[in-house]
Design an enzyme around this catalytic site. Structure first.
Site, mmCIF file in Angstrom:
data_model
loop_
_atom_site.group_PDB
_atom_site.id
_atom_site.type_symbol
_atom_site.label_atom_id
_atom_site.label_comp_id
_atom_site.label_asym_id
_atom_site.label_seq_id
_atom_site.Cartn_x
_atom_site.Cartn_y
_atom_site.Cartn_z
ATOM 1 N N ARG A 47 0.823 -1.218 0.000
ATOM 2 C CA ARG A 47 0.000 0.000 0.000
ATOM 3 C C ARG A 47 0.851 1.259 0.000
ATOM 4 O O ARG A 47 0.356 2.340 -0.296
ATOM 5 C CB ARG A 47 -0.921 0.001 1.219
ATOM 6 C CG ARG A 47 -1.859 -1.198 1.245
ATOM 7 C CD ARG A 47 -2.831 -1.157 2.411
ATOM 8 N NE ARG A 47 -3.858 -0.140 2.211
ATOM 9 C CZ ARG A 47 -4.930 -0.012 2.971
ATOM 10 N NH1 ARG A 47 -5.123 -0.843 3.988
ATOM 11 N NH2 ARG A 47 -5.819 0.939 2.747
ATOM 12 N N ASP A 90 -4.224 -1.986 -2.993
ATOM 13 C CA ASP A 90 -5.080 -2.166 -1.825
ATOM 14 C C ASP A 90 -5.830 -3.470 -2.055
ATOM 15 O O ASP A 90 -6.589 -3.601 -3.017
ATOM 16 C CB ASP A 90 -6.059 -0.996 -1.710
ATOM 17 C CG ASP A 90 -6.987 -1.115 -0.499
ATOM 18 O OD1 ASP A 90 -7.134 -2.230 0.040
ATOM 19 O OD2 ASP A 90 -7.589 -0.101 -0.096
ATOM 20 N N HIS A 176 7.143 -23.419 7.259
ATOM 21 C CA HIS A 176 8.565 -23.388 6.903
ATOM 22 C C HIS A 176 9.382 -24.445 7.636
ATOM 23 O O HIS A 176 10.465 -24.814 7.181
ATOM 24 C CB HIS A 176 9.151 -21.988 7.138
ATOM 25 C CG HIS A 176 9.354 -21.635 8.574
ATOM 26 N ND1 HIS A 176 8.383 -21.039 9.342
ATOM 27 C CD2 HIS A 176 10.430 -21.790 9.391
ATOM 28 C CE1 HIS A 176 8.843 -20.840 10.560
ATOM 29 N NE2 HIS A 176 10.076 -21.280 10.621
ATOM 30 N N LYS A 180 13.064 -27.442 6.443
ATOM 31 C CA LYS A 180 14.378 -27.572 7.077
ATOM 32 C C LYS A 180 15.041 -28.874 6.655
ATOM 33 O O LYS A 180 14.410 -29.921 6.569
ATOM 34 C CB LYS A 180 14.241 -27.506 8.600
ATOM 35 C CG LYS A 180 13.870 -26.116 9.124
ATOM 36 C CD LYS A 180 13.773 -26.107 10.630
ATOM 37 C CE LYS A 180 13.478 -24.700 11.160
ATOM 38 N NZ LYS A 180 14.606 -23.782 10.949
ATOM 39 N N GLU A 214 11.770 -20.249 22.290
ATOM 40 C CA GLU A 214 12.210 -18.945 21.813
ATOM 41 C C GLU A 214 12.638 -18.101 23.004
ATOM 42 O O GLU A 214 11.999 -18.149 24.067
ATOM 43 C CB GLU A 214 11.091 -18.237 21.050
ATOM 44 C CG GLU A 214 10.616 -18.979 19.811
ATOM 45 C CD GLU A 214 9.477 -18.264 19.123
ATOM 46 O OE1 GLU A 214 9.721 -17.609 18.097
ATOM 47 O OE2 GLU A 214 8.337 -18.342 19.615
ATOM 48 N N ASP A 233 -0.599 -20.465 17.703
ATOM 49 C CA ASP A 233 0.508 -19.935 16.906
ATOM 50 C C ASP A 233 1.533 -20.995 16.554
ATOM 51 O O ASP A 233 2.072 -20.993 15.447
ATOM 52 C CB ASP A 233 1.183 -18.790 17.660
ATOM 53 C CG ASP A 233 2.262 -18.103 16.834
ATOM 54 O OD1 ASP A 233 2.029 -17.892 15.616
ATOM 55 O OD2 ASP A 233 3.325 -17.779 17.385
ATOM 56 N N HIS A 238 3.501 -25.985 13.585
ATOM 57 C CA HIS A 238 4.872 -26.483 13.671
ATOM 58 C C HIS A 238 4.973 -27.792 14.442
ATOM 59 O O HIS A 238 5.499 -28.794 13.940
ATOM 60 C CB HIS A 238 5.778 -25.454 14.347
ATOM 61 C CG HIS A 238 5.966 -24.194 13.568
ATOM 62 N ND1 HIS A 238 5.837 -24.134 12.197
ATOM 63 C CD2 HIS A 238 6.288 -22.936 13.963
ATOM 64 C CE1 HIS A 238 6.062 -22.901 11.790
ATOM 65 N NE2 HIS A 238 6.332 -22.159 12.836
ATOM 66 N N LYS A 338 7.718 -18.478 24.684
ATOM 67 C CA LYS A 338 8.550 -17.300 24.467
ATOM 68 C C LYS A 338 9.237 -16.906 25.776
ATOM 69 O O LYS A 338 8.797 -17.273 26.859
ATOM 70 C CB LYS A 338 7.705 -16.144 23.937
ATOM 71 C CG LYS A 338 7.174 -16.392 22.527
ATOM 72 C CD LYS A 338 6.505 -15.168 21.963
ATOM 73 C CE LYS A 338 6.060 -15.397 20.527
ATOM 74 N NZ LYS A 338 7.202 -15.616 19.607
#
Length: 487
Positions: A47, A90, A176, A180, A214, A233, A238, A338
């Site tokens: 944008r 947009d 992703h 690996k 993490e 999440d 994963h 986390k």
């Protein structure tokens, strides 16, 4: 209809963090390897008004920040930059898609690949507008980033809308982690080595642990994370994908759907977690102020905009069970969070101990473990028992490491996950991507846990930043005389 020789990549969210930090460096490295010859153009959409030259400069600057210096080559960069274009768009304005269609029109037939590096809430309007613009034909493909939706209902709705425009064989749902090198090597380890095949079951394996830790906080993803939490999440995609690859039966062949059939069987064999056992089988956590690598950090609720997110978990640990002939009785321990001690991801396969020890004075408390590390380094290590060196007449045992992987630290042979996955998208290979029934099966199991937490009123437990989560998570395997593997 024949597939066009050339491909155009169109990236929605082209100025976002994912595009600049992961996709563009991966594409440049494919160019450097001579694997991007069939991709004639890369269109980044956003944008913010920008010319081709300004966008190329932006990518150049980010490459200097994210790309290792030894990968840089000025001639390869110039060839790559010539393919980069920017189009202001947009996503909810149909008129902008008409301009995009005009900008991407070519005399020579091209296959369009649309990469949606945006929130999944935008997938439906993007696909509808692409279809209305005439840019989608039988060869066009779309790449969808995770998480796909917020629960099973929203995921199914998005899948249905996307399938109105693209056939299933042209939809690439990306995770992703599956790109690996070591994750792919897990298939070879399991199905290419007679050493492990006969042992890969509950008769010989005591437990399996999957950890994605993490050390960072929620950072710039605050608004998203406050509404999502660690279970949605990380576990929904994963960790469950890794569990599938560890637990699946040998496929009849290596065709994409054959492999994905076996993964879906694992997901359907997962025992549901309900209100009656949620407190015993799961632990929720939320980080408080502490220190990471010797530096003080704020707690989750102290970060801007999180005052009302006291019921959002930043850590989750689960004792999962795969209810089938191969795995009955072998627990799968999953944990992610986390602001933990350090950043690492690993799969630990712990084999059962001998029923007794022949060696005098040996407490028989050391086991064989196969540790598959995914980050920050990628390697596979077998922990075996060895005699301690020395002249003592009593044989004393110690645990030693046996490195099983090839030299993954050779920088010339090291490839990031997105390189593998983007190349597979261009080649039309769906082996490392999730099918609709697979991702919806993940959501069904995760939704059951979320409902159980609500019904049983399972609240996040506090843990200090810089630790490995709440003490209750450390105790999760200990109730059955097991413990988390600590490197």
């Amino acid at each position: 209809m024949s597939i066009p020789h050339y491909t155009q990549l169109v990236i929605f969210g082209g100025t976002g963090d994912l595009s600049l930090r992961k996709l563009q460096p991966a594409l440049y490295k494919l160019q450097r390897e001579g694997l991007l010859d069939k991709v004639s153009a890369i269109y980044a959409l956003g944008r913010s008004a920008s010319s081709d030259a300004e966008y190329r400069q932006l990518v150049f600057d980010k490459m200097q920040e994210y790309l290792p210096k030894h990968f840089w080559d000025q001639q390869h960069w110039q060839n790559f930059a010539a393919k980069l274009h920017f189009v202001h768009l947009d996503v909810e304005d149909p008129g902008d898609y008409a301009r995009l269609a005009e900008a991407t029109k070519r005399e020579v037939p091209h296959r369009n690949v649309f990469y949606l590096a945006t929130s999944s809430t935008l997938y439906t309007p993007i696909c509808r507008n692409l279809n209305s613009s005439g840019m989608v034909d039988a060869n066009a493909a779309v790449v969808l980033e995770k998480p796909l939706g917020h629960d099973l209902k929203s995921c199914a709705a998005i899948n249905s809308e996307v399938q109105r425009v693209f056939p299933e064989q042209n939809i690439f749902r990306i995770d992703h982690y599956l790109g690996k090198e070591t994750v792919q090597n897990l298939l070879v380890l399991r199905f290419g080595n007679a050493l492990f095949g006969p042992l890969w079951n509950s008769q010989h394996i005591d437990n399996i642990q999957i950890t994605v830790a993490e050390d960072i906080g929620v950072g710039g993803r605050g608004d998203f994370y406050a509404k999502t939490g660690a279970l949605r999440d990380m576990v929904q995609n994963h960790l469950l994908q890794l569990l599938c690859l560890v637990a699946m039966e040998p496929p009849a062949n290596l065709q994409p759907n054959t492999i994905r059939d076996e993964k879906v069987k694992v997901l359907r064999a997962l025992r549901p977690i309900g209100a009656d056992n949620a407190k015993a089988k799961t632990v929720r956590g939320q980080y408080q102020a502490g220190a990471i690598h010797g530096k003080p950090v704020a707690g989750f609720l102290e970060e801007t905009g999180f005052e009302s997110s006291d019921n959002t978990e930043t850590f989750v640990a689960i004792e999962a069970e795969v209810h089938n002939w191969r795995w009955e009785g072998t627990p799968f321990y999953l944990r992610t969070g986390k602001r933990l001690t350090r950043r690492f991801s690993e799969i630990v396969v712990e084999f059962k101990k001998h029923p007794f020890s022949l060696f005098e004075g040996d407490p028989n408390d050391l086991s064989n473990k196969l540790v598959i590390r995914l980050q920050p380094e990628e390697n596979i290590t077998l922990y075996k028992l060895n005699k301690k060196p020395g002249l003592s007449r009593q044989l004393k045992l110690e645990q030693v490491e046996l490195n099983l992987d090839a030299d993954l630290h050779d920088e010339t042979q090291h490839h990031e996950a997105y390189e593998r996955l983007l190349l597979d998208v261009f080649e039309g290979d769906q082996t490392l991507f999730m099918r609709r029934d697979e991702v919806e099966a993940c959501w069904q199991w995760v939704d059951g846990i979320i409902d159980a937490w609500q019904d049983a009123q399972v609240k996040p437990k506090s843990y200090v930043s810089g630790t490995m989560g709440p003490s209750a998570a450390l105790a999760l395997p200990e109730k059955s005389n097991r413990s988390w593997h600590e490197q």
